[in-house]
Write a protein that holds these residues in place. Structure first.
Motif, short mmCIF file in Angstrom:
data_model
loop_
_atom_site.label_atom_id
_atom_site.label_comp_id
_atom_site.label_asym_id
_atom_site.label_seq_id
_atom_site.Cartn_x
_atom_site.Cartn_y
_atom_site.Cartn_z
N ASP A 196 -17.30 -10.33 5.85
CA ASP A 196 -15.97 -9.89 5.43
C ASP A 196 -15.01 -11.06 5.69
O ASP A 196 -14.68 -11.36 6.84
CB ASP A 196 -15.55 -8.65 6.23
N TYR A 204 0.85 -1.19 0.00
CA TYR A 204 0.00 0.00 0.00
C TYR A 204 0.89 1.25 0.00
O TYR A 204 1.89 1.31 0.72
CB TYR A 204 -0.83 0.09 1.29
N SER A 257 -10.59 -10.55 -0.78
CA SER A 257 -9.53 -9.75 -1.38
C SER A 257 -8.29 -10.60 -1.62
O SER A 257 -8.07 -11.60 -0.94
CB SER A 257 -9.19 -8.61 -0.42
N SER A 261 -5.54 -9.15 -1.00
CA SER A 261 -4.56 -8.36 -0.24
C SER A 261 -3.83 -9.14 0.84
O SER A 261 -2.62 -8.98 0.99
CB SER A 261 -5.25 -7.16 0.43
N LYS A 262 -4.52 -9.94 1.62
CA LYS A 262 -3.91 -10.43 2.86
C LYS A 262 -3.32 -11.82 2.68
O LYS A 262 -2.11 -11.96 2.53
CB LYS A 262 -4.93 -10.36 3.99
N ALA A 283 -10.90 -5.41 -1.20
CA ALA A 283 -12.12 -5.56 -0.42
C ALA A 283 -12.76 -4.19 -0.24
O ALA A 283 -13.99 -4.08 -0.11
CB ALA A 283 -11.80 -6.18 0.93
N SER A 284 -11.95 -3.15 -0.25
CA SER A 284 -12.49 -1.79 -0.14
C SER A 284 -13.50 -1.53 -1.25
O SER A 284 -14.59 -1.01 -1.00
CB SER A 284 -11.36 -0.77 -0.21
C1 LIG Z 1 -11.15 -6.44 8.00
C2 LIG Z 1 -10.68 -5.78 6.75
N1 LIG Z 1 -11.53 -5.68 5.70
C3 LIG Z 1 -11.17 -5.08 4.55
C4 LIG Z 1 -9.91 -4.53 4.37
C5 LIG Z 1 -9.60 -3.86 3.04
O1 LIG Z 1 -8.48 -4.39 2.39
P1 LIG Z 1 -8.25 -4.31 0.80
O2 LIG Z 1 -9.06 -3.18 0.27
O3 LIG Z 1 -6.77 -4.09 0.62
O4 LIG Z 1 -8.67 -5.61 0.22
C6 LIG Z 1 -8.98 -4.60 5.44
C7 LIG Z 1 -7.64 -4.00 5.30
O5 LIG Z 1 -6.91 -3.83 6.26
C8 LIG Z 1 -9.37 -5.24 6.65
O6 LIG Z 1 -8.54 -5.35 7.70
#
Ligand SMILES: Cc1ncc(COP(=O)(O)O)c(C=O)c1O
Ligand SMILES: Cc1ncc(COP(=O)(O)O)c(C=O)c1O
Lengths: 387, 387
Positions: free
Chosen positions: B204, A65, B231, B233-234, B101-102
Motif C-alpha cells: 500500500d 470525502y 491513489s 487521494s493523499k 485505493a479502496s
Molecule cells: C493506508 C491507507 N490505504 C488506503 C486508503 C484508501 O484511500 P482512497 O480510497 O481514498 O484512495 C487510506 C485512506 O485513508 C489509507 O489511509
C-alpha cells in the motif's frame, strides 16, 4: 504464479461483447463506419442542469470525502423521490448513495449473502448479477424464462425453483436485456412469495423512468423488507459520474453503513452534488423528453426488426433494449454478431452474454443510437441477412 | 429479519472515531469550536491545474463510461510515473485505474484470496485492511509491531509468523497510523521473503510523495510479482474524486480486468480526466510545496507533543500522522479522546481503531490542520492533561 488467482475467478466471466467492442474499435481506426447498437448507455450528454450543478460545485475546489452513506441532502432527495413517484414514505437512513447501481449490488450482496447460498435470477438477465454473487462465493440459481412470463421471474416460478440454500431472488424490471416489465400485481406477488420463503428480495430498478407506458412499480410499494438497487446512470443520464443508490431494510442499515465506510470510504463528491440537481422539475422535464425520444426509437426499431423477420415474442416497454430472436437467420448468434460487424459494421450484443437459455438464438439490440443511425444499420442488416 | 445479515458482517467493524466525529459535529452545531486532528484527509483544496482539467472535461458534457481498466492515457501516465519516480519500467496493461485505493484493495483481494486464507499485517495498521479481507471470508493474521521495527513488518517477522493457510503479507509504507517507513533494503527483503514462501505481496503506497526525507521505495523496484495499491487521494490531494490505481502481476491482468468490468463498470470519468493533469510538472511543483508544508507541521507537532510528555518512539517520516503514546496520561485512549473532545474541543483518533496491540496507550494525531489551528489545539491539550 497462476496458482495465486483466487478460485472464484474461474467462475467469473468477462463479456463476449467485449470482443466485438474491441474489433469495432479496430475497424473504426481503419476508417470503417460502425453503428453501435451494442452499448448499454444513453447516447445523450449529461443533462445541462446537472452539468451546471457539477461545475458550480467544482468551482469551489473543495472535493472532500463525504459521509460514507452519502450526502444527507441527496439521501433525503432520493427518499422524497419515492414519495412523489411511488407514494412510498421512506426514512432517508435507509438510503445509501453508492458508486452506481454496481456499488449498490456490492453492498447488498456483501451484507446479505453467505458463501454457498444461492440467489434466483431469470435467464436471460444482466450478466454482472451472477458475477457479483460469485464475488462472495455464493451462487446463482438460474430460472429459464420466456415470453409466457415476459422474460421475468414470478411468484410461481420462485416457489417452484426455491431449494434449501436459496437466500433470495432478484428481479430487474424493466429488464436488461429484454426491456420487459413485471406488472405491479406480479411484483407484489413475487415480493410476498420470497418473504413467505424467508428470503431476501433484490429489486433492480435501474431502468425505472425509461418506461413507455404505465410507470413501473417499485418493490418498496409492497414491502419495506426489500433491497432496491437504482442509479443515476440510465434514466438520469449520468453513467460516467458513477452515482447510484441502495435502499435497505431497517435491520441492514448498520451493516451496510459499516461496509460503505470500509469498501468505498464514499461515493464521488462532485457526482453527488451534480446528482442533487436531477430532481429539479426542469431537469425532470428534460429527462421525460429524452424518454419520449427513446420511445420513438423503440417503435422504429421494433417495427423494423419484425419486418426483417426477427421474432420479438414480447414487446418491450422499458429500458433501451430489444431482445430479438434471430433463429430465422442463424443458430449461433455470437457468430452472427461477429460476421455482421465484419461485413456490415453493425455492432450488437450476442444472447450468450445474458445466460444460456436459448441464448444462441438471440441478439440484443440497444437503441442508444439515433433513428437516422439505426436506419442506416437496418439497411445494412437487411443486406446481411439477405446475402 | 436479523437472520438475513451475512455472517461476515459480525467481524466487520465500524470505526470508533465515527462516534467522536459525530459528537464533534453536534458540538459544532452548538457553536463550539472544534480542532479536527482526527481526519485522514489533506485540508488543501484540489490543486488548481487538476480542477481546471476537471472543469475543462466537464464543459464538453460527455461523461460516459470509460474502459473498465481506465483511460488508456491515464494508465500510460501512471506507468510513466513509475519510470521517472522509481526507475521502474511497467507495462500499462498491468495498471488498473480504480475508485481510490479502496477500489484497488477490492480488486487485489477479490482476485487473490480464497475463503479461509490469511494475510499478515502489522498491528497497528489501517483498519479497512482487515475488513476488506473479511469481505472475501478470508482473515488477517495480525503481527504486533513496535518501535524496534519502526511499527512495520519485516522479512524476519513475516517468516516467523507465516503459517499454513497464509496467502500473503501487506505492508503500507509510509504507514497509517504511524507515519513510519520501511527502508528500501528492508522492503526488498520482505518482498523476497514473501516470494520465497509462495505468497502474494500487497504494497500500500498511498502515502508515497508525502515523505519528509529520502523518498519511499516502491515494491515494484524489487519484483514484478507484487500488488501495488496507490491513489490520487493523499499526495495528489484528490480524496473526494475517488480515483486511484492498482498494479498487478502479469498473470493477474485478465482476472482483474474481468472483475473491474463486473464490479465497477468503470472509475468516474471526470475524475480520471482531472487526474491526468496530476503529473504536469507545474502541478507536481505545487504538490511538493504542500508536502513541505506538511513537513513543517510534522516538525511542529512532533516537538510539541514530546514537550507535553507524549512518547513518540519512532519519529514519523511520512504520511500526515503521529502515533503518540499517551500512557503518561491515561490507560484508555478512547476515553481520553472522548473526554478531550468534550472538555477542550480537540478531536483525535483512538489507538483501538488501528488494532489491539497497546492500542489503549496510543492516540493518532493527524496534522491535516494548519499550524495555527494545531497551536490552539496544543494549548487546550496542555490544559487538559494538566487538569
Ligand atoms: C493506508 C491507507 N490505504 C488506503 C486508503 C484508501 O484511500 P482512497 O480510497 O481514498 O484512495 C487510506 C485512506 O485513508 C489509507 O489511509
Ligand atoms: C440491469 C442493470 N443493473 C445495473 C447496472 C449497473 O449500472 P451502474 O453501475 O452504472 O449504475 C446496469 C448497467 O448496465 C444494468 O443494465
Amino acid at each position: 504464479m497462476k496458482h495465486h488467482v483466487a478460485d472464484r475467478m474461474r467462475g467469473i466471466s468477462s463479456f463476449y461483447v467485449m470482443e466485438l467492442l474491441q474489433r469495432a474499435k479496430e475497424l473504426e481506426r481503419q476508417g470503417r463506419d460502425i453503428v453501435h447498437m451494442e452499448i448499454g448507455e444513453p447516447d445523450f450528454a449529461t443533462p445541462p442542469l446537472v452539468l451546471e450543478a457539477g461545475n458550480r460545485f467544482l468551482s469551489k475546489g473543495e472535493v472532500k470525502y463525504t459521509a460514507a452513506a452519502g450526502l444527507p441532502e441527496l439521501r433525503s432527495a432520493v427518499a422524497e423521490y419515492y414519495r412523489t413517484q411511488y407514494g412510498v414514505s421512506l426514512d432517508p437512513r435507509r438510503v445509501f448513495i453508492t458508486p452506481g447501481a454496481s456499488g449498490a449490488f456490492l453492498l447488498a450482496f456483501a451484507a446479505s449473502l453467505n458463501p454457498g447460498e444461492r440467489v434466483l435470477m431469470a435467464d436471460p438477465c444482466y450478466p454482472c448479477n451472477d458475477n457479483f454473487v460469485r464475488l462472495f462465493d455464493a451462487g446463482t440459481h438460474f430460472v429459464p424464462v420466456g415470453a409466457d412470463t415476459a422474460y421475468q421471474l414470478n411468484a410461481e416460478l420462485i416457489r417452484r425453483h426455491w431449494r434449501p440454500g436459496c437466500k433470495g431472488a432478484l428481479i430487474a424490471s424493466p429488464s436488461n436485456p429484454t426491456g420487459t416489465l413485471v406488472c405491479a400485481a406480479d411484483l407484489q406477488a413475487a415480493v410476498a412469495a420470497v418473504s413467505a420463503l424467508g428470503g431476501c428480495f433484490y429489486s433492480d430498478e435501474i431502468y425505472h423512468g425509461l418506461v413507455y407506458g404505465d410507470p413501473a412499480a417499485s418493490a418498496l410499494q409492497f414491502s419495506d423488507q426489500v433491497f432496491v438497487i437504482n442509479s443515476f446512470s440510465k434514466f438520469f443520464g449520468m453513467t460516467g459520474w458513477r452515482v447510484g443508490w441502495l435502499v435497505v431494510p431497517e435491520d441492514f442499515v448498520d451493516a451496510v453503513e459499516k461496509l460503505a465506510q470500509n469498501i468505498f470510504i464514499a461515493t464521488p463528491t462532485h457526482s453527488q452534488y451534480a446528482a442533487l440537481a436531477s430532481f429539479d422539475p426542469e431537469n425532470m422535464a428534460e429527462l421525460n423528453r429524452r424518454r419520449d425520444e427513446f420511445a420513438a426509437r423503440r417503435d422504429f426499431l421494433y417495427d423494423s426488426l419484425l419486418r426483417l423477420g426477427f421474432k420479438i415474442a414480447c414487446k418491450p416497454h422499458g429500458a433501451f433494449y430489444i431482445y430479438a430472436d434471430c433463429s430465422a437467420f442463424c443458430d449461433d448468434s455470437f457468430e452472427f454478431a461477429k460476421s455482421l460487424l465484419e461485413t456490415e459494421g453493425v455492432a450488437v450484443t450476442p444472447g450468450k452474454d445474458f445466460g444460456a437459455h436459448r441464448a444462441n438464438y438471440h441478439i440484443r439490440f440497444a437503441y442508444t443510437a439515433s433513428i437516422d443511425r439505426m436506419a442506416a444499420a437496418l439497411t445494412r442488416l437487411e443486406r446481411f441477412i439477405c446475402r
